[in-house]
Each structure stands twice: as structure tokens, then as C-alpha cells.
Design an enzyme around this catalytic site. Structure first.
Site, PDB file in Angstrom:
ATOM      1  N   CYS A 387       0.855  -1.165  -0.018  1.00 57.54           N
ATOM      2  CA  CYS A 387      -0.006  -0.066   0.038  1.00 57.54           C
ATOM      3  C   CYS A 387       0.788   1.269  -0.061  1.00 57.54           C
ATOM      4  CB  CYS A 387      -0.821   0.094   1.447  1.00 57.54           C
ATOM      5  SG  CYS A 387      -2.029   1.398   1.125  1.00 57.54           S
ATOM      6  N   LYS A 426       1.450  -9.482  -0.447  1.00 59.70           N
ATOM      7  CA  LYS A 426       1.384  -8.492  -1.625  1.00 59.70           C
ATOM      8  C   LYS A 426       2.613  -7.292  -1.446  1.00 59.70           C
ATOM      9  CE  LYS A 426      -1.532  -6.196  -4.699  1.00 59.70           C
ATOM     10  NZ  LYS A 426      -0.649  -4.962  -5.120  1.00 59.70           N
TER      11      LYS A 426
END
Length: 641
Positions: A387, A426
Site C-alpha cells: 500500500c 503482496k
């Protein structure tokens, strides 16, 4: 409405601009001519020709100007024009968006006791809601349509008289009807899982939930820290806990071994219910945990705001193999926040489903993983360490974890310690634009027993301004083997997907490509370009609106919530250019569409980048917007600045 324009419109014949998609010249037009055509042909949500008063009302409702076309930086001085006065470049989000409360659209609400067959209201005279049905029906907004999706699907509508399609299941004397056959067919079925129970929410808020496995792991971390401090203070003989003791296997201290065991005359140290199984006394090894086959799958990325449950249902229909809930903050989950737990909900059509959590400390992330493991049904848990937003990064989460490897290791090992399902991660290529670090992290993550890695081919600083680096993804996929590695970035057609698969990745994650054209999953599986018609695209939006009414409700509050999420999606979907209009196939994700007129009016309307036209599309499916309605898209989409 779907008829093509009869009057000839002057076409734009200039040379294609760099950064724009190449369209056939007969469809090109100018900005002024495009909006003049769209406004003149608009017939309103019910098909009647729009009046001048309607157009003024549209302008007042959504008074947000269309973003200017992106200007190329011809020289350094020209590039400075896009900067703010303090020299910083513009960011990609509208952070001061107007937030309208759901109650603003439904001032006079009917009491739940009246909706549920007139049972006695528990609040009596102190109730703040209406009990007079006739008075409520006199002030209720007009119904949107003749049929109710909930009534047609399940045989009854739980929103009763408050439903904006109430005429479909209401008698003249204001009684709610039911279809007994459908009700019996759906009795006992629950299409959505992972709801937060009231009991668990109360216990989380009172902090009375126990996290035994997390406590064990955190004690091991604390012991390891003490040993390091002893060695640092001049005690070289202090041993260090092994990697197995901090992650993979349960460590039993000498004090625990010395504790008296339960005997025939002494009750066990913990309260037991039912038979004792191996699961109760033997911790699962990694190879014994639930396995997920990630090979050659199409993975719909966890998309904040737009990746809601109704949108995921649309993508499942088009062939997405793996879906994942929106990013959830671990601290909010541990506090029992209803809005955060809503991100974990799973529809029955999602056969391979995971949840993505974000956090920056081993204790909260480990407890959150244990909470998820014991209370909801998921196939895997994903850690968001990619993010890029400041709010997350500055706290050490998201991309910040990539530079805090010790904390990152402790988080992964702790979550693996308490989970019975695979743990995935991720990441991005790195934080700085020209300083990739993913290739250094991936070999370490293999040692930490990560089940799958997803790599977005851009750094945090790049955001979406440059193309994804698939050569680097290829290098990392070889380093990750045999751990599956999924590539992510710039997939908008089956040709892009084929090129991505040539790099050796185990699978492909699709994010913006699915927002622009959710039928991309069908295109990839069938290896073709789908020249989807405007009517078919409207049917996709109709499916979304029906799924939204089922998920958020068919009353005024649910309708407006569905509309808001539809408008968020249309801010991406308007970038799609029909295949039949392209001079060169396929469309690239970073090529912005020029102004063009489609093959019919609806196709032209869907090509508009103006918020007011997105509202018009929503009105075709969800009726007119309320008088106080306002909307500003979350993303500025700097490809159009």
C-alpha cells in the site's frame, strides 16, 4: 436512446496526440461537440426528453468540472506548471471529499416494528421513527421500478414498505406479500458468510477475547529479545532461539514442562468440551495446513472502495478464479468495528476467497490472524505490504514493511504460527523509484514459509505514472520458485496477459484492468477481444445494481449507497474504448481515450468523463438522485489531469 445520431457532426481530423489511444477518424470529435451531443440527446431516466430545467438541475447536482486533458511535459519549465505553489506535485486522491450521511436522504424513516408485521415497539412513546403507515407512504419518495429484485429472487423483501420497489410486494391496504414457494426454496440458506456476531463484537470492545496462540508466540519473541540483550550486555553464552522456535513449531518452556498435568483426580488446566482430538494438542505443520492451488489462476486484486462484494460477484460471473476482500486495518478488526468487518464478507459464489489485512506490529497482526482463523471462513490470508498511501506508509505499514525486515519477519512468522490456512504477501518492487529491493526480500520470505507472493511491478514513488516492470517481475519469479509468484500491473487485454505469462509467473493479478472492463477475465480465458455492446455493458451495471440492493438494501439508504459505489466504478469504466472503434487493437491501460462519438447514444454517454453523465447512467438503473445529492470521485485519475 440507442439510435445513432442523424445529424452530421464535425469530426476531429488532427493527428493523434502522444499518450492518446488511436481511434478511427470517423468517430473522433472535440470536447465541445461531444458534450453538446450528449446533452442534446439525453432523454432522462424514464425516456422523456430532458428539459432546460432538468439540465440546470443536473449542473447544480454535480457542479464538478471535467478534468482537463493531461499535458505532456515538453521541457523542465513546462513541467513545473503542474506543481503546487510549494513545489510539490499533485497527488492522486481527492482527500477532502464531501461525505453525506446516509440519513440525509431518508429524513422520515418507518419504525422497524412496523416493517416487521407490526410487532410491539420496544421503545414505546420514546421511539424517534414513524409508526403511522399512511403518513409515511404520503411522504415517501416515488418507487423506482415495477419489480423488486429481492422479492423476485428470495420470495420476500425484508425492507417491506421502506423498499423503493414496494409496489411489487405491497397490497392496497399496505400489507407486505410473500411468495411462499420461493421462501420455502430459500429457507435456511445464507448467501453471505463472515458476518460479525453481536456477541463477538461486544467481547472485542470489552477486550475479553483471549488470544492464547498469539500470547505463546509473543512470549517467544520476548524471550528472544531478552537473550539478545544479555549477549549485548556481555553474556556471550546466552543462546538464541532458533527460527523453528519463533515460527514453525511450538516452543515449550521449562516452567511449562514443570506444571502438573491433569490426572484422574484433578481437572484439566483448561475447560474442555467434547472429545479431545489431535488438533487440540498437536500444532499443524506447514505441509498439513489447508492448501490452495494458485497455479495459472486469474486473481482479482483487493481493490479499496471499488472491490466490494457486488463488484466481486460481477467479476466471478466473467471468470475470475480468486477473489480477495478489500484491505482491512488489523487494529479496527480487533476493536470490533462493524464497517471494517464488513470488508471480510464472502459471497457463496466466491469459491477461492481470501482477506487482506494491513498492520505494522507483530502483536496486533498475530492477534488479528488468530481472530480471523477462529471466526470466519477464508481460504487464505494476505498481508498488504504494497500500500503506497501516506496514512499507512508513515506508520510503518504497507510499503513501509519492505524496509523493516525484522518486523516483517516477525509478523509473517507470527501469523503463520496461528493460522490454519495459507499466508500470502503482496509487495511492490520497492519504495524509491530506482532502488528495487523485492529481489532481496523474496529469498527471505521463502525461508519465512510464505505460501504465495504477489509482486506489483512499480515502486511506491511511481504509483501509476510509469509502466509496470515485467522484466523485473520475471527475475523475481525465478528467485521465488518453487513458491508461486503472481505478477500485477498494466493488464488490460488477453494479449497483455499472454505476454505476462511468458515471464514465468505462476498467475496474474488484475486490478485497474478489471475496473475498466470486468469482462477481461472472459477475454483472457477465451483468447479473444470482445467488442461488447453498450447494451451489454448496461446489463453489467444492472447486475451490479441488483447485487448492491441485495447487499446494502433496497430502501432509500441502500439505493443511494449502491449508487455511490456504482459512480466510483464508473470513474474507471469510462476509460474503456470499444474494440470496434480502435484503429489499433488492443487498448493500452496508460493510453487515455480522446473525445469520440460512439456507434449509438448510449455508447457515447458511457464514454463521458464528466461526473454528471455518470449520474445520468445511474439514474437509468436506480432512479433520480435526491435533491441534496453530491458526488466527487475518490481518485483524481491523473491520466486525465
Amino acid at each position: 436512446m440507442d439510435g445513432a445520431a442523424e445529424e452530421p457532426v464535425e469530426k476531429r481530423t488532427d493527428v493523434a496526440v502522444k499518450g492518446e489511444a488511436a481511434l478511427k477518424s470517423q468517430f473522433l470529435t472535440t470536447k465541445e461537440q461531444f458534450h453538446a451531443f450528449v446533452d442534446s440527446e439525453w432523454q432522462g431516466p424514464k425516456g422523456e426528453k430532458a428539459t432546460d430545467g432538468d439540465k440546470v438541475q443536473d449542473a447544480m447536482t454535480t457542479s464538478i468540472e471535467e478534468p482537463e486533458p493531461k499535458k505532456l511535459k515538453l521541457d523542465p519549465e513546462e513541467g513545473k506548471k503542474g506543481l503546487k505553489p510549494d513545489g510539490k506535485r499533485m497527488r492522486g486522491q481527492n482527500k477532502s471529499r464531501p461525505h453525506t450521511k446516509p440519513t440525509a436522504f431518508d429524513e422520515k424513516r418507518l419504525c422497524l416494528s412496523v416493517i416487521q408485521d407490526k410487532r410491539e415497539c420496544p421503545f414505546g412513546d420514546k421511539c424517534q421513527f414513524q409508526h403511522d403507515v399512511a403518513e409515511y407512504m404520503a411522504t415517501k419518495p416515488a418507487d423506482i421500478g415495477e419489480s423488486c429484485y429481492l422479492y423476485d429472487t428470495f420470495g420476500k423483501c425484508g425492507y417491506g414498505l421502506c423498499c423503493r420497489f414496494a409496489k411489487a410486494h405491497t397490497t392496497p391496504d399496505f400489507k407486505t406479500m410473500e411468495n411462499a414457494e420461493l421462501v420455502r426454496a430459500n429457507e435456511g440458506k445464507s448467501t453471505v458468510k463472515n458476518n460479525l456476531s453481536k456477541d463477538l463484537q461486544i467481547r472485542l470492545r470489552k477486550r475479553s477475547v483471549t488470544f492464547n496462540q498469539s500470547a505463546e508466540y509473543l512470549d517467544m519473541l520476548s524471550n528472544q529479545k531478552d537473550k539478545r540483550e544479555q549477549r549485548g550486555n556481555g553474556n556471550p553464552r546466552a543462546p538464541e532461539l532458533s527460527a523453528d522456535q519463533t515460527g514453525g513449531e511450538q516452543h515449550v518452556s521449562a516452567e511449562a514442562e514443570a506444571q502438573p498435568q491433569a490426572g484422574p483426580d484433578k481437572p484439566p488446566p483448561v475447560k474442555t468440551v467434547g472429545p479431545l482430538t489431535d488438533v487440540d494438542i498437536v500444532k499443524l505443520r506447514l505441509c498439513e495446513k489447508k492448501q490452495v492451488d494458485f497455479q495459472d489462476k486469474l486473481y482479482l486484486a483487493p481493490l479499496t472502495t471499488c472491490g466490494n462484494l457486488p463488484f466481486r460477484r460481477v467479476c466471478k460471473r466473467f471468470g475470475a478464479d480468486i477473489t480477495c476482500g478489500e484491505m482491512a486495518m488489523c487494529t479496527n478488526l480487533l476493536q470490533g468495528q462493524q464497517s471494517e468487518w464488513a470488508l471480510l464478507k464472502r459471497h457463496e459464489s466466491e469459491d477461492v476467497f481470501g482477506v487482506q489485512v494491513e498492520g505494522c506490529f507483530p502483536d496486533t497482526m498475530t492477534r488479528c490472524a488468530e481472530l480471523i482463523n477462529g471466526n470466519i471462513d477464508v481460504d487464505f490470508v494476505d498481508i498488504n505490504s504494497g500500500c503506497p498511501i501516506d496514512l499507512v506508509y508513515k506508520k510503518g505499514g504497507g510499503c513501509g514493511l519492505m524496509t523493516r525486515t525484522r518486523k516483517f519477519e516477525q509478523i509473517i512468522k507470527g501469523m503463520n504460527y496461528v493460522l490454519d490456512v495459507p499466508l500470502t504477501v503482496k509487495i511492490r518492487t520497492g519504495v524509491q523509484e530506482k532502488c528495487n529491493i523485492a529481489h532481496k526480500l523474496i529469498p527471505e520470505m521463502k525461508k519465512w514459509d510464505v505460501s504465495m507472493i504477489t509482486l506489483h511491478g512499480r515502486s511506491r514513488e511511481q504509483r501509476y505514472t510509469k509502466s509496470a516492470d515485467w522484466d523485473y517481475i520475471n527475475t523475481c519469479s525465478k528467485l521465488a520458485s518453487p513458491v508461486p509468484l503472481f505478477g500485477n500491473g498494466d493488464i488490460l487485454s488477453y494479449e497483455d496477459a499472454m505476454k505476462a505469462r511468458e515471464t514465468g509467473v505462476s498467475g496474474i493479478m488484475i486490478a485497474r484492468g478489471a475496473l475498466i472492463k470486468p469482462w477481461i477475465f472472459t477475454e483472457i480465458k477465451e483468447s479473444r477481444h470482445w467488442d461488447i455492446s453498450s447494451g451489454e455493458r448496461l446489463d453489467v451495471l444492472r447486475d451490479f445494481s441488483n447485487f448492491g440492493l441485495e447487499h446494502w438494501g433496497s430502501d432509500t439508504r441502500g439505493v443511494e449507497k449502491t449508487r455511490t459505489f456504482m459512480l466510483e466504478w464508473l470513474s474507471f469504466m469510462c476509460r474503456y474504448i470499444p474494440v470496434g472503434l480502435l484503429e489499433r487493437v488492443p487498448q493500452k491501460i496508460n493510453e487515455r481515450p480522446p473525445f469520440y462519438l460512439g456507434r449509438n447514444y448510449l455508447e457515447s454517454l458511457m464514454a463521458s468523463q464528466h461526473v454528471g453523465d455518470w449520474v445520468r447512467i445511474s439514474e437509468m438503473l436506480l432512479g433520480p438522485v435526491p435533491k441534496n445529492f453530491n458526488f466527487l470521485p475518490k481518485h483524481k485519475a491523473n491520466a486525465y489531469k
